[in-house]
Design an enzyme around this catalytic site. Structure first.
Site, mmCIF file in Angstrom:
data_model
loop_
_atom_site.group_PDB
_atom_site.id
_atom_site.type_symbol
_atom_site.label_atom_id
_atom_site.label_comp_id
_atom_site.label_asym_id
_atom_site.label_seq_id
_atom_site.Cartn_x
_atom_site.Cartn_y
_atom_site.Cartn_z
ATOM 1 N N LYS A 153 41.922 17.991 81.451
ATOM 2 C CA LYS A 153 42.581 19.260 81.107
ATOM 3 C C LYS A 153 41.496 20.116 80.453
ATOM 4 O O LYS A 153 41.295 20.092 79.245
ATOM 5 C CB LYS A 153 43.763 18.991 80.164
ATOM 6 C CG LYS A 153 44.653 20.198 79.967
ATOM 7 C CD LYS A 153 45.934 19.790 79.264
ATOM 8 C CE LYS A 153 46.692 20.976 78.693
ATOM 9 N NZ LYS A 153 47.180 21.938 79.665
HETATM 10 N N1 PMP Z 1 49.395 21.191 85.611
HETATM 11 C C1 PMP Z 1 48.683 22.093 84.919
HETATM 12 C C2 PMP Z 1 47.599 22.834 85.619
HETATM 13 C C3 PMP Z 1 48.958 22.327 83.563
HETATM 14 O O1 PMP Z 1 48.268 23.242 82.879
HETATM 15 C C4 PMP Z 1 49.990 21.607 82.937
HETATM 16 C C5 PMP Z 1 50.302 21.844 81.484
HETATM 17 N N2 PMP Z 1 49.477 21.071 80.683
HETATM 18 C C6 PMP Z 1 50.712 20.672 83.695
HETATM 19 C C7 PMP Z 1 50.387 20.483 85.030
HETATM 20 C C8 PMP Z 1 51.797 19.850 83.065
HETATM 21 O O2 PMP Z 1 51.234 18.913 82.217
HETATM 22 P P1 PMP Z 1 52.026 18.340 80.958
HETATM 23 O O3 PMP Z 1 53.353 17.931 81.432
HETATM 24 O O4 PMP Z 1 51.185 17.222 80.473
HETATM 25 O O5 PMP Z 1 52.109 19.481 79.977
#
Ligand code: PMP
Length: 293
Positions: A153
């Site tokens: 991320k």
């Molecule tokens: N994909 C992307 C590109 C994101 O930015 C997010 C948000 N973090 C998610 C998926 C969903 O991830 P999560 O459920 O861990 O927040």
């Protein structure tokens, strides 16, 4: 509209808790120029972080991929979060840890750069304040993990998402679906995507998408509810035939989609409503990991 530089309270900044307004970095910061910071987004419900352990694990992994040093462990991370939640009185909101490089290079060479950690919390609702949103289809592809560190991320992986979101808003949509370089369904700009067809759940593999923690929770909840979950490679015509489409993310939670490029979906599907009810119950119990659901 929130100006995040003006939020009140404290931020954990390079080992200290300081006033939010004083938490500044220099304009010649390496990560600002070379887009190689990593971050997390953790939801807070009733003063407690949801899935904190899973988020920390992903944070460490993102740091490892981007060769940043995170020199605190899970226990210390949790202590900082709890202190900030209390100090900032964040009852329902968000935690944003970010790990970035210092100002010791103005080239991609990071030999002399240090890793710096900041953690902020603020009160927040859900990402889209609408029952159901509209989706465009972006012309920008999501890159595959073989050619881009998609599982981190990282700030760099949001470049195309930012442009894609600007373009879809200009086209009159709330957000957009992004396909991969082979035209397979990936995710949206900041959420994973799911759809329901004939009482079964479908979601793409994570070769070109972030493996969201909310995604993992929804898969687990669906299996507990006896819903068959299909994880695979899907083309656009698969989702266009769906009964119901929804997104998942820490800030978006479970977010219905009412149309994809004007193709409309059912937003009263009892299967979806049941999953959402389950998630809403779980989130206030704040398990430390998806395993604890
Ligand atoms: N994909 C992307 C590109 C994101 O930015 C997010 C948000 N973090 C998610 C998926 C969903 O991830 P999560 O459920 O861990 O927040």
């Amino acid at each position: 509209m929130i100006d995040f530089s003006k939020i009140k309270g404290k931020i954990y900044f390079d080992g200290k808790f300081i006033d939010t307004k004083k938490a500044k970095i220099h304009v010649l910061n390496h990560s600002l120029h070379f887009a190689a910071s990593v971050f997390e987004g953790i939801a807070i419900y009733n003063n407690k972080p949801l899935f904190e352990k899973d988020h920390f694990k992903r944070f460490i992994n993102s740091a490892k991929i981007l060769r940043l040093n995170l020199n605190i462990g899970n226990k210390k991370f949790s202590e900082i979060n709890r202190y900030l939640i209390k100090k900032n009185k964040t009852i329902n909101g968000y935690i944003r840890p970010i790990l970035y490089r210092s100002t010791h290079s103005m080239s991609p060479d990071t030999t002399h750069c240090k890793s710096c950690l900041a953690i902020a919390t603020w009160s927040w609702g859900t990402l889209f304040s609408k029952k159901a949103i509209s989706l465009d289809i972006s012309r920008w592809p999501k890159l595959n993990k073989k050619i881009f560190p998609i599982q981190a991320k990282s700030s760099g992986s949001y470049q195309s998402s930012v442009i894609a979101r600007i373009e879809s808003k200009k086209n009159g949509y709330d957000d957009c679906l992004m396909l991969d370089t082979n035209g397979l369904i990936s995710e949206t700009t900041a959420c994973n995507i799911f759809w329901i067809k004939n009482n079964q759940l479908y979601t793409p593999k994570t070769d070109s998408a972030l493996n969201g923690i909310t995604r993992q929770a929804v898969i687990k909840i669906s299996r507990k509810l006896g819903i068959k979950v299909n994880v695979g490679n899907y083309k656009l015509n698969n989702i266009l035939k769906a009964d119901t489409v929804f997104l998942t993310g820490t800030a978006a939670e479970l977010q219905l989609v009412n149309n994809l490029k004007r193709k409309r979906f059912n937003i009263e599907n009892p299967i979806y409503l049941n999953m959402k009810k389950y998630y809403d119950k779980i989130k206030f119990k704040t398990p430390q990991s998806v395993d604890g659901i």
